[in-house]
Scaffold this motif. Structure first.
Motif, mmCIF file in Angstrom:
data_model
loop_
_atom_site.group_PDB
_atom_site.id
_atom_site.type_symbol
_atom_site.label_atom_id
_atom_site.label_comp_id
_atom_site.label_asym_id
_atom_site.label_seq_id
_atom_site.Cartn_x
_atom_site.Cartn_y
_atom_site.Cartn_z
ATOM 1 N N MET A 1 0.788 -1.121 -0.060
ATOM 2 C CA MET A 1 -0.054 -0.052 0.023
ATOM 3 C C MET A 1 0.680 1.235 0.062
ATOM 4 N N GLU A 2 0.641 2.486 -0.853
ATOM 5 C CA GLU A 2 1.175 3.358 -0.932
ATOM 6 C C GLU A 2 0.982 4.263 0.097
ATOM 7 N N THR A 3 2.095 5.175 0.582
ATOM 8 C CA THR A 3 1.687 6.276 1.761
ATOM 9 C C THR A 3 1.518 7.839 1.260
ATOM 10 N N MET A 4 0.592 8.314 1.751
ATOM 11 C CA MET A 4 0.409 9.841 1.117
ATOM 12 C C MET A 4 0.338 10.502 2.431
ATOM 13 N N GLN A 5 0.894 11.662 2.563
ATOM 14 C CA GLN A 5 0.780 12.533 3.807
ATOM 15 C C GLN A 5 -0.036 13.765 3.222
ATOM 16 N N ILE A 6 -1.019 14.217 3.798
ATOM 17 C CA ILE A 6 -1.819 15.442 3.749
ATOM 18 C C ILE A 6 -1.656 16.404 5.069
ATOM 19 N N THR A 7 -1.941 17.520 4.630
ATOM 20 C CA THR A 7 -1.833 18.669 5.880
ATOM 21 C C THR A 7 -3.182 18.981 6.212
ATOM 22 N N VAL A 8 -3.593 18.992 7.262
ATOM 23 C CA VAL A 8 -5.009 19.507 7.391
ATOM 24 C C VAL A 8 -4.897 20.566 8.725
ATOM 25 N N PRO A 9 -5.928 21.558 8.831
ATOM 26 C CA PRO A 9 -5.757 22.315 10.166
ATOM 27 C C PRO A 9 -5.970 21.653 11.245
ATOM 28 N N GLU A 10 -5.639 22.183 12.362
ATOM 29 C CA GLU A 10 -5.954 21.388 13.703
ATOM 30 C C GLU A 10 -7.355 20.945 13.982
ATOM 31 N N ALA A 11 -8.343 21.867 13.699
ATOM 32 C CA ALA A 11 -9.470 21.684 13.892
ATOM 33 C C ALA A 11 -10.094 20.415 12.993
ATOM 34 N N LEU A 12 -9.684 20.343 11.782
ATOM 35 C CA LEU A 12 -10.065 19.217 11.059
ATOM 36 C C LEU A 12 -9.286 18.079 11.509
ATOM 37 N N LYS A 13 -8.270 18.072 11.848
ATOM 38 C CA LYS A 13 -7.555 16.809 12.569
ATOM 39 C C LYS A 13 -8.219 16.407 13.859
ATOM 40 N N GLY A 14 -8.644 17.156 14.580
ATOM 41 C CA GLY A 14 -9.506 16.610 15.698
ATOM 42 C C GLY A 14 -10.809 16.287 15.415
ATOM 43 N N PHE A 15 -11.563 16.832 14.438
ATOM 44 C CA PHE A 15 -12.692 16.434 14.001
ATOM 45 C C PHE A 15 -12.313 14.768 13.350
ATOM 46 N N LEU A 16 -11.691 14.514 12.678
ATOM 47 C CA LEU A 16 -11.280 13.379 11.989
ATOM 48 C C LEU A 16 -11.019 12.348 13.270
ATOM 49 N N GLU A 17 -10.457 12.936 14.083
ATOM 50 C CA GLU A 17 -9.759 11.723 15.371
ATOM 51 C C GLU A 17 -11.219 11.596 15.968
ATOM 52 N N VAL A 18 -11.983 12.408 16.269
ATOM 53 C CA VAL A 18 -13.372 12.176 17.145
ATOM 54 C C VAL A 18 -14.241 11.380 16.101
ATOM 55 N N GLN A 19 -14.289 11.618 14.733
ATOM 56 C CA GLN A 19 -15.140 10.791 13.964
ATOM 57 C C GLN A 19 -14.768 9.430 13.745
ATOM 58 N N ALA A 20 -13.457 9.015 13.654
ATOM 59 C CA ALA A 20 -12.750 8.033 13.307
ATOM 60 C C ALA A 20 -13.126 6.899 14.932
ATOM 61 N N THR A 21 -12.971 7.640 16.019
ATOM 62 C CA THR A 21 -13.276 6.777 17.215
ATOM 63 C C THR A 21 -14.668 6.659 17.303
ATOM 64 N N LYS A 22 -15.667 7.422 17.071
ATOM 65 C CA LYS A 22 -17.032 7.174 16.881
ATOM 66 C C LYS A 22 -17.587 6.052 16.111
ATOM 67 N N ARG A 23 -16.849 5.878 14.994
ATOM 68 C CA ARG A 23 -17.200 5.004 14.163
ATOM 69 C C ARG A 23 -16.566 3.711 14.238
ATOM 70 N N GLY A 24 -15.545 3.473 15.045
ATOM 71 C CA GLY A 24 -14.832 2.447 15.345
ATOM 72 C C GLY A 24 -13.804 2.222 14.604
ATOM 73 N N PHE A 25 -13.057 3.103 13.906
ATOM 74 C CA PHE A 25 -11.775 2.756 13.198
ATOM 75 C C PHE A 25 -10.500 3.158 14.386
ATOM 76 N N THR A 26 -9.498 2.311 13.875
ATOM 77 C CA THR A 26 -8.418 2.358 14.803
ATOM 78 C C THR A 26 -7.469 3.627 14.514
ATOM 79 N N SER A 27 -7.978 4.337 13.552
ATOM 80 C CA SER A 27 -7.216 5.421 13.457
ATOM 81 C C SER A 27 -7.666 6.402 12.468
ATOM 82 N N PRO A 28 -7.525 7.724 12.427
ATOM 83 C CA PRO A 28 -7.857 8.498 11.489
ATOM 84 C C PRO A 28 -7.856 8.228 9.950
ATOM 85 N N SER A 29 -6.466 7.730 9.921
ATOM 86 C CA SER A 29 -6.090 7.158 8.502
ATOM 87 C C SER A 29 -7.187 6.291 7.837
#
Length: 85
Positions: free
Chosen positions: A1-29
């Protein structure tokens, strides 16, 4: 699998982390991968639907009278009997 880095604002990073957790994913990635896979699937379905619509537009015309709709109904119920009410 290829790796890609993206830059997101801090607020979006927090949102992704919360959504990942709520939906049962092991990581925002994993969550972002799931979102992208869903988007890819929807794009493929849209392409298929557009092809079917074009096929319909290009097909011969028919008279949609009562007999036509009754035959359509019969075929649908024959194919999917659970739709009978």
């Amino acid at each position: 699998m290829e790796t890609m880095q993206i830059t997101v604002p801090e607020a979006l990073k927090g949102f992704l982390e919360v959504q990942a957790t709520k939906r049962g994913f092991t990581s925002p990635s994993d969550y972002v991968q799931s979102l992208l896979a869903d988007l890819q699937q929807r794009a493929a379905e849209k392409k298929e639907l557009e092809a079917l619509l074009l096929e319909g537009v290009r097909s011969p015309t028919v008279v949609a009278d009562a007999a036509f709709w009754e035959e359509r109904r019969r075929k649908v119920l024959e194919r999917d009997p659970e739709l009978k009410s």
